[in-house]
Design an enzyme around this catalytic site. Structure first.
Site, PDB file in Angstrom:
ATOM      1  N   CYS A   2       2.376  -9.904   5.567  1.00 28.80           N
ATOM      2  CA  CYS A   2       2.332 -11.078   6.466  1.00 28.80           C
ATOM      3  C   CYS A   2       3.073 -10.828   7.776  1.00 28.80           C
ATOM      4  O   CYS A   2       3.983 -10.028   7.837  1.00 28.80           O
ATOM      5  CB  CYS A   2       2.975 -12.272   5.777  1.00 28.80           C
ATOM      6  SG  CYS A   2       2.189 -12.693   4.235  1.00 28.80           S
ATOM      7  N   ARG A  27      -0.153  -5.291  11.004  1.00 32.98           N
ATOM      8  CA  ARG A  27       0.569  -5.354   9.722  1.00 32.98           C
ATOM      9  C   ARG A  27      -0.383  -5.555   8.552  1.00 32.98           C
ATOM     10  O   ARG A  27      -0.013  -5.334   7.406  1.00 32.98           O
ATOM     11  CB  ARG A  27       1.611  -6.475   9.756  1.00 32.98           C
ATOM     12  CG  ARG A  27       2.730  -6.274  10.762  1.00 32.98           C
ATOM     13  CD  ARG A  27       3.634  -7.490  10.858  1.00 32.98           C
ATOM     14  NE  ARG A  27       4.311  -7.774   9.615  1.00 32.98           N
ATOM     15  CZ  ARG A  27       5.464  -7.188   9.250  1.00 32.98           C
ATOM     16  NH1 ARG A  27       6.035  -6.311  10.056  1.00 32.98           N
ATOM     17  NH2 ARG A  27       6.047  -7.478   8.116  1.00 32.98           N
ATOM     18  N   TRP A  74      -1.224 -11.897   4.327  1.00 32.99           N
ATOM     19  CA  TRP A  74      -1.790 -10.854   3.472  1.00 32.99           C
ATOM     20  C   TRP A  74      -1.628 -11.386   2.060  1.00 32.99           C
ATOM     21  O   TRP A  74      -0.523 -11.479   1.531  1.00 32.99           O
ATOM     22  CB  TRP A  74      -1.021  -9.547   3.658  1.00 32.99           C
ATOM     23  CG  TRP A  74      -1.659  -8.358   3.041  1.00 32.99           C
ATOM     24  CD1 TRP A  74      -2.628  -7.572   3.583  1.00 32.99           C
ATOM     25  CD2 TRP A  74      -1.390  -7.818   1.738  1.00 32.99           C
ATOM     26  NE1 TRP A  74      -2.962  -6.553   2.715  1.00 32.99           N
ATOM     27  CE2 TRP A  74      -2.239  -6.683   1.574  1.00 32.99           C
ATOM     28  CE3 TRP A  74      -0.536  -8.163   0.704  1.00 32.99           C
ATOM     29  CZ2 TRP A  74      -2.240  -5.911   0.411  1.00 32.99           C
ATOM     30  CZ3 TRP A  74      -0.539  -7.389  -0.452  1.00 32.99           C
ATOM     31  CH2 TRP A  74      -1.387  -6.286  -0.587  1.00 32.99           C
ATOM     32  N   ASN A  98       6.990 -15.006   4.592  1.00 34.57           N
ATOM     33  CA  ASN A  98       6.618 -13.633   4.244  1.00 34.57           C
ATOM     34  C   ASN A  98       7.513 -13.239   3.083  1.00 34.57           C
ATOM     35  O   ASN A  98       8.729 -13.363   3.148  1.00 34.57           O
ATOM     36  CB  ASN A  98       6.824 -12.673   5.430  1.00 34.57           C
ATOM     37  CG  ASN A  98       6.461 -11.239   5.046  1.00 34.57           C
ATOM     38  OD1 ASN A  98       5.788 -10.996   4.035  1.00 34.57           O
ATOM     39  ND2 ASN A  98       6.917 -10.281   5.833  1.00 34.57           N
ATOM     40  N   GLY A  99       6.899 -12.790   1.980  1.00 30.25           N
ATOM     41  CA  GLY A  99       7.692 -12.370   0.827  1.00 30.25           C
ATOM     42  C   GLY A  99       7.057 -12.886  -0.455  1.00 30.25           C
ATOM     43  O   GLY A  99       5.924 -13.362  -0.458  1.00 30.25           O
ATOM     44  N   GLU A 477      -1.709  14.749   1.555  1.00 32.46           N
ATOM     45  CA  GLU A 477      -1.683  13.823   2.695  1.00 32.46           C
ATOM     46  C   GLU A 477      -3.079  13.705   3.300  1.00 32.46           C
ATOM     47  O   GLU A 477      -3.511  12.613   3.679  1.00 32.46           O
ATOM     48  CB  GLU A 477      -0.670  14.307   3.728  1.00 32.46           C
ATOM     49  CG  GLU A 477      -0.683  13.553   5.040  1.00 32.46           C
ATOM     50  CD  GLU A 477      -0.458  12.053   4.910  1.00 32.46           C
ATOM     51  OE1 GLU A 477      -0.042  11.604   3.822  1.00 32.46           O
ATOM     52  OE2 GLU A 477      -0.749  11.327   5.858  1.00 32.46           O
ATOM     53  N   LYS A 481      -5.199  10.184   3.833  1.00 34.05           N
ATOM     54  CA  LYS A 481      -5.696   9.789   5.164  1.00 34.05           C
ATOM     55  C   LYS A 481      -7.180   9.466   5.113  1.00 34.05           C
ATOM     56  O   LYS A 481      -7.640   8.444   5.610  1.00 34.05           O
ATOM     57  CB  LYS A 481      -5.459  10.916   6.183  1.00 34.05           C
ATOM     58  CG  LYS A 481      -4.071  11.011   6.710  1.00 34.05           C
ATOM     59  CD  LYS A 481      -3.798  10.047   7.833  1.00 34.05           C
ATOM     60  CE  LYS A 481      -2.759   8.981   7.581  1.00 34.05           C
ATOM     61  NZ  LYS A 481      -1.864   9.035   6.507  1.00 34.05           N
ATOM     62  N   GLU A 484      -7.928   6.269   2.956  1.00 28.58           N
ATOM     63  CA  GLU A 484      -7.462   4.945   3.415  1.00 28.58           C
ATOM     64  C   GLU A 484      -8.195   4.452   4.657  1.00 28.58           C
ATOM     65  O   GLU A 484      -8.218   3.249   4.902  1.00 28.58           O
ATOM     66  CB  GLU A 484      -5.954   4.936   3.642  1.00 28.58           C
ATOM     67  CG  GLU A 484      -5.450   5.786   4.774  1.00 28.58           C
ATOM     68  CD  GLU A 484      -3.934   5.647   4.948  1.00 28.58           C
ATOM     69  OE1 GLU A 484      -3.369   4.594   4.643  1.00 28.58           O
ATOM     70  OE2 GLU A 484      -3.318   6.619   5.390  1.00 28.58           O
ATOM     71  N   HIS A 500      -9.840  24.209 -14.187  1.00 24.63           N
ATOM     72  CA  HIS A 500      -9.350  23.456 -15.355  1.00 24.63           C
ATOM     73  C   HIS A 500      -9.972  22.073 -15.412  1.00 24.63           C
ATOM     74  O   HIS A 500      -9.446  21.177 -16.056  1.00 24.63           O
ATOM     75  CB  HIS A 500      -7.819  23.364 -15.303  1.00 24.63           C
ATOM     76  CG  HIS A 500      -7.163  24.698 -15.336  1.00 24.63           C
ATOM     77  ND1 HIS A 500      -7.013  25.437 -16.494  1.00 24.63           N
ATOM     78  CD2 HIS A 500      -6.678  25.480 -14.333  1.00 24.63           C
ATOM     79  CE1 HIS A 500      -6.434  26.597 -16.218  1.00 24.63           C
ATOM     80  NE2 HIS A 500      -6.220  26.649 -14.911  1.00 24.63           N
ATOM     81  N   LYS A 599       0.447  -2.450   7.011  1.00 24.81           N
ATOM     82  CA  LYS A 599       1.215  -1.371   7.636  1.00 24.81           C
ATOM     83  C   LYS A 599       2.539  -1.156   6.914  1.00 24.81           C
ATOM     84  O   LYS A 599       2.994  -0.037   6.779  1.00 24.81           O
ATOM     85  CB  LYS A 599       1.496  -1.709   9.094  1.00 24.81           C
ATOM     86  CG  LYS A 599       2.291  -0.641   9.839  1.00 24.81           C
ATOM     87  CD  LYS A 599       1.584   0.700   9.826  1.00 24.81           C
ATOM     88  CE  LYS A 599       2.413   1.811  10.443  1.00 24.81           C
ATOM     89  NZ  LYS A 599       1.784   3.140  10.266  1.00 24.81           N
TER      90      LYS A 599
HETATM   91  C1  AGP Z   1       0.250   5.897   5.422  1.00 25.81           C
HETATM   92  O1  AGP Z   1      -0.973   6.310   6.052  1.00 25.81           O
HETATM   93  C2  AGP Z   1       0.087   4.685   4.604  1.00 25.81           C
HETATM   94  N1  AGP Z   1      -0.248   3.610   5.490  1.00 25.81           N
HETATM   95  C3  AGP Z   1       1.195   4.403   3.626  1.00 25.81           C
HETATM   96  O2  AGP Z   1       1.097   5.363   2.603  1.00 25.81           O
HETATM   97  C4  AGP Z   1       2.654   4.444   4.140  1.00 25.81           C
HETATM   98  O3  AGP Z   1       3.001   5.762   4.452  1.00 25.81           O
HETATM   99  C5  AGP Z   1       3.567   3.958   3.011  1.00 25.81           C
HETATM  100  O4  AGP Z   1       3.224   2.614   2.747  1.00 25.81           O
HETATM  101  C6  AGP Z   1       5.049   4.062   3.341  1.00 25.81           C
HETATM  102  O5  AGP Z   1       5.339   3.223   4.430  1.00 25.81           O
HETATM  103  P1  AGP Z   1       6.772   3.410   5.135  1.00 25.81           P
HETATM  104  O6  AGP Z   1       6.805   4.808   5.691  1.00 25.81           O
HETATM  105  O7  AGP Z   1       6.817   2.349   6.207  1.00 25.81           O
HETATM  106  O8  AGP Z   1       7.830   3.209   4.088  1.00 25.81           O
END
Ligand code: AGP
Length: 604
Positions: A2, A27, A74, A98-99, A477, A481, A484, A500, A599
């Site tokens: 949020c 966000r 959210w 938010n929370g 990684e 990427k 997501e 395997h 985010k």
């Molecule tokens: C990264 O592309 C993602 N959006 C996600 O994995 C992010 O890295 C993760 O949520 C950690 O966030 P932070 O670095 O703000 O703690």
């Protein structure tokens, strides 16, 4: 997660709230709403969908209200519906939250609130409780309410009969605030604040804020007035705008050279790593016998890259922990372990709670954080701030490479302090790290070649990334990427693992991006690649070879410069980011705001 914004001052609040919500869109959210207070009346407008929908909803209204709050939701408790959107009104009270309130169901029963509740949310229960306690004294009602709450909350509250004032209080969930000539502003993060002032403060937990046209009054729950610690933003509003790029993600990919320079260069003295300005004393490294890295997602992957250097060069054991797993197990950790926490936002709840657990077991904590004054930074023993500027795209790119750079700084400093490496080795290592921005710039020059690959991948349901050693870590990684932001099911596999099981999934034209930059296992990876190629895979090979045009090995070859093994990460990172970016763009997706993602994951 949020987004929250509140303004009270001399200007009409509506447009300020709307533009603040637009800055907070990154966000992640599914609904938007606002409430405006004027002449003893609060008007609430809210609906599912983008902020654009909210703008349309309010377009004809000519509100002169100069006090208002806005929210992007959210969904956590309750579906994505207009009723569940914020702000929530109950009697005299209107609030945004938010929370997560852990005990909201019990509160409904304990205080007989069911008659006041029309939504499925925990947030509305807070509004109903506040309204129950409100008898004309807002501070007293807020105090009674927060005492009953258990969980994380950032609350902005207006009372219909209190003109021009916004009240706020937080526990764990982030909020920052500032005041200027135009009035007082409060928000979830700096991107919605920075256009008003570069000076701000982090809202202290369990303090009641009263925002008015004149300024912000901050008091403890006992009523003691507090002067908040002011901080200064180290970037300007342009950093939080696209600057001509089609998406923030592409801008942030191209910002990586400068982000690394801004993060590393200030920490080099006479060619050696220097944490003096960070207040990290050498003694922090002297006693540590092992390292525990804790983070989530991309930040965790950056920590895994650091593990390679610390273990390969220093021979110090490093265990990398998923924060959401670490915090709920009984970890083997004590004062002999140095904990390194990585977080771009500094607000990820699982990482924060894992940090607290490590500290409670006697481990010193260094956090690598990109947001100044964030909760994780404040809870750590030491902070190594990265200077990447605001990262707006949900998919983390520049934060990842500056986190890797920070891990390399720590590794080099640790090796020197413990006498494992000498100054000559350290200076050579640091020179290579200072060259990382040039590696990235050289790789970015090859972006068009990488873009063509995306056109092949975009049609696939599945994609595989394979490698060995550091290349396997980079593959993790890479897969995240691509997943997501393109929604293609991408998997990373250690190349040696293919036989395997995974190789059963390789069929005609299945894309396999193979990383073969680690010279000590190069031939092994090439033989793994031949196995998938023989089964019809579409193979993209990333290696230091000048040229590879053997159809038995790959369909496309992306060359990276000749580099020492640890520093190939800076080249492969950019290639993998661009593959994901161009694939998502080719699919016509919202690269910066992928579905379902936020985010910063500030709730469990
Ligand atoms: C990264 O592309 C993602 N959006 C996600 O994995 C992010 O890295 C993760 O949520 C950690 O966030 P932070 O670095 O703000 O703690």
């Amino acid at each position: 997660m949020c987004g929250i914004i509140g303004f009270t001052g001399t200007r009409p609040a509506k447009d300020i709230i709307i533009s603040g919500l637009e800055r907070l869109e990154y966000r992640g959210y599914d609904s938007a709403g606002m409430a405006l207070l004027a002449d003893g009346n609060i008007t609430v407008k809210k609906r599912t969908g983008k902020v654009e929908e909210l703008k349309k909803l309010c377009a004809t209204d000519e509100y002169m209200a100069t006090c208002g709050i806005g929210h992007t939701r959210w969904a956590t408790h309750g579906g994505v519906t207009d009723v569940n959107a914020h702000p929530h009104r109950c009697g005299q009270v209107v609030l945004i939250h938010n929370g997560i309130i852990e005990n909201y169901r019990q509160l409904v029963v304990e205080y007989g609130l069911s008659g006041k509740i029309i939504s499925e949310t925990d947030s509305e229960v807070v509004a109903a409780l506040l309204d129950t306690f409100y008898e004309g004294d807002p501070v007293a009602a807020i105090k009674k309410t927060v005492k009953a709450l258990s969980g994380a909350f950032a609350l902005c509250i207006m009372f219909q009969d209190i003109p021009g004032k916004i009240f706020a209080i937080r526990n764990v969930s982030p909020m920052v605030a500032t005041s200027c000539d135009e009035g007082s502003i409060i928000a979830s993060d700096l991107t919605a604040l920075v256009e008003f002032s570069k000076d701000y403060f982090v809202v202290p937990e369990y303090h009641i804020l009263t925002l008015s046209e004149e300024g912000i009054d901050v008091r403890t729950l006992k009523g003691e007035k507090v002067e908040p610690q002011m901080l200064t933003v180290n970037w300007d509003i342009k950093s939080a705008q696209k600057g001509g790029y089609p998406f923030f993600m592409l801008k942030e990919i191209y910002e990586q050279p400068d982000s690394i320079r801004n993060t590393v260069t200030p920490r080099v003295a006479n060619g050696l790593p220097d944490f003096t300005t960070d207040g990290i004393d050498d003694s922090v490294f002297e006693g540590c016998k092992r390292v525990v890295v804790v983070a989530c997602g991309t930040a965790m992957h950056a920590g895994m890259v650091g593990k390679h250097v610390i273990e390969d060069v220093l021979r110090i054991p490093v265990q990398v922990e998923i924060a959401s797993e670490f915090r709920y197990k009984d970890p083997i950790i004590d004062s002999e372990a140095l904990t390194i926490v990585l977080s771009q936002s500094g607000e990820t709840i699982d990482t924060l709670e894992a940090l607290k657990l490590a500290k409670s077991r006697g481990s010193k904590v260094i956090s690598i954080v990109n947001v100044k004054g964030s909760t994780i930074a404040r809870e750590s023993d030491y902070v190594l701030y990265t200077h990447a500027g605001p990262e707006i795209a949900v998919a983390s790119t520049k934060a990842y490479t500056v986190q890797v750079s920070a891990m390399y700084l720590i590794a080099c400093k640790m090796g020197l302090v413990k006498g494992i490496i000498d100054e000559d080795y350290a200076k050579k290592f640091m020179a290579k790290l200072l060259n990382a921005p040039n590696i990235i710039e050289e790789t970015l020059d090859n972006a068009n070649n990488i873009k063509r690959i995306a056109n092949h991948i975009k049609l696939s349901q599945d994609a595989f990334y394979i490698g060995r050693g550091l290349d396997y870590t980079m593959s993790l990684e890479a897969a995240l990427k691509l997943k997501e932001i393109s929604y293609i099911h991408a998997e990373a596999y250690a190349a040696g693992e293919l036989k395997h099981g995974t190789i059963a999934l390789i069929a005609e034209n299945v894309p396999v991006i193979a990383l073969a930059t680690q010279e000590d296992v190069y031939e092994k990876v090439i033989s793994n690649i031949r196995e998938v190629k023989a089964r019809g895979a579409y193979v993209v090979l990333v290696s230091m070879d000048e040229k590879v045009d053997d159809p038995a090995i790959c369909d496309k070859h992306i060359r990276i410069p000749k580099l020492d093994k640890e520093f190939t990460a800076f080249a492969t990172a950019v290639i993998l980011q661009l593959i994901a970016y161009y694939t998502s763009e080719a699919k016509g997706l919202d690269v910066d705001k992928p579905r379902n993602l936020a985010k910063s994951v500030t709730v469990e």
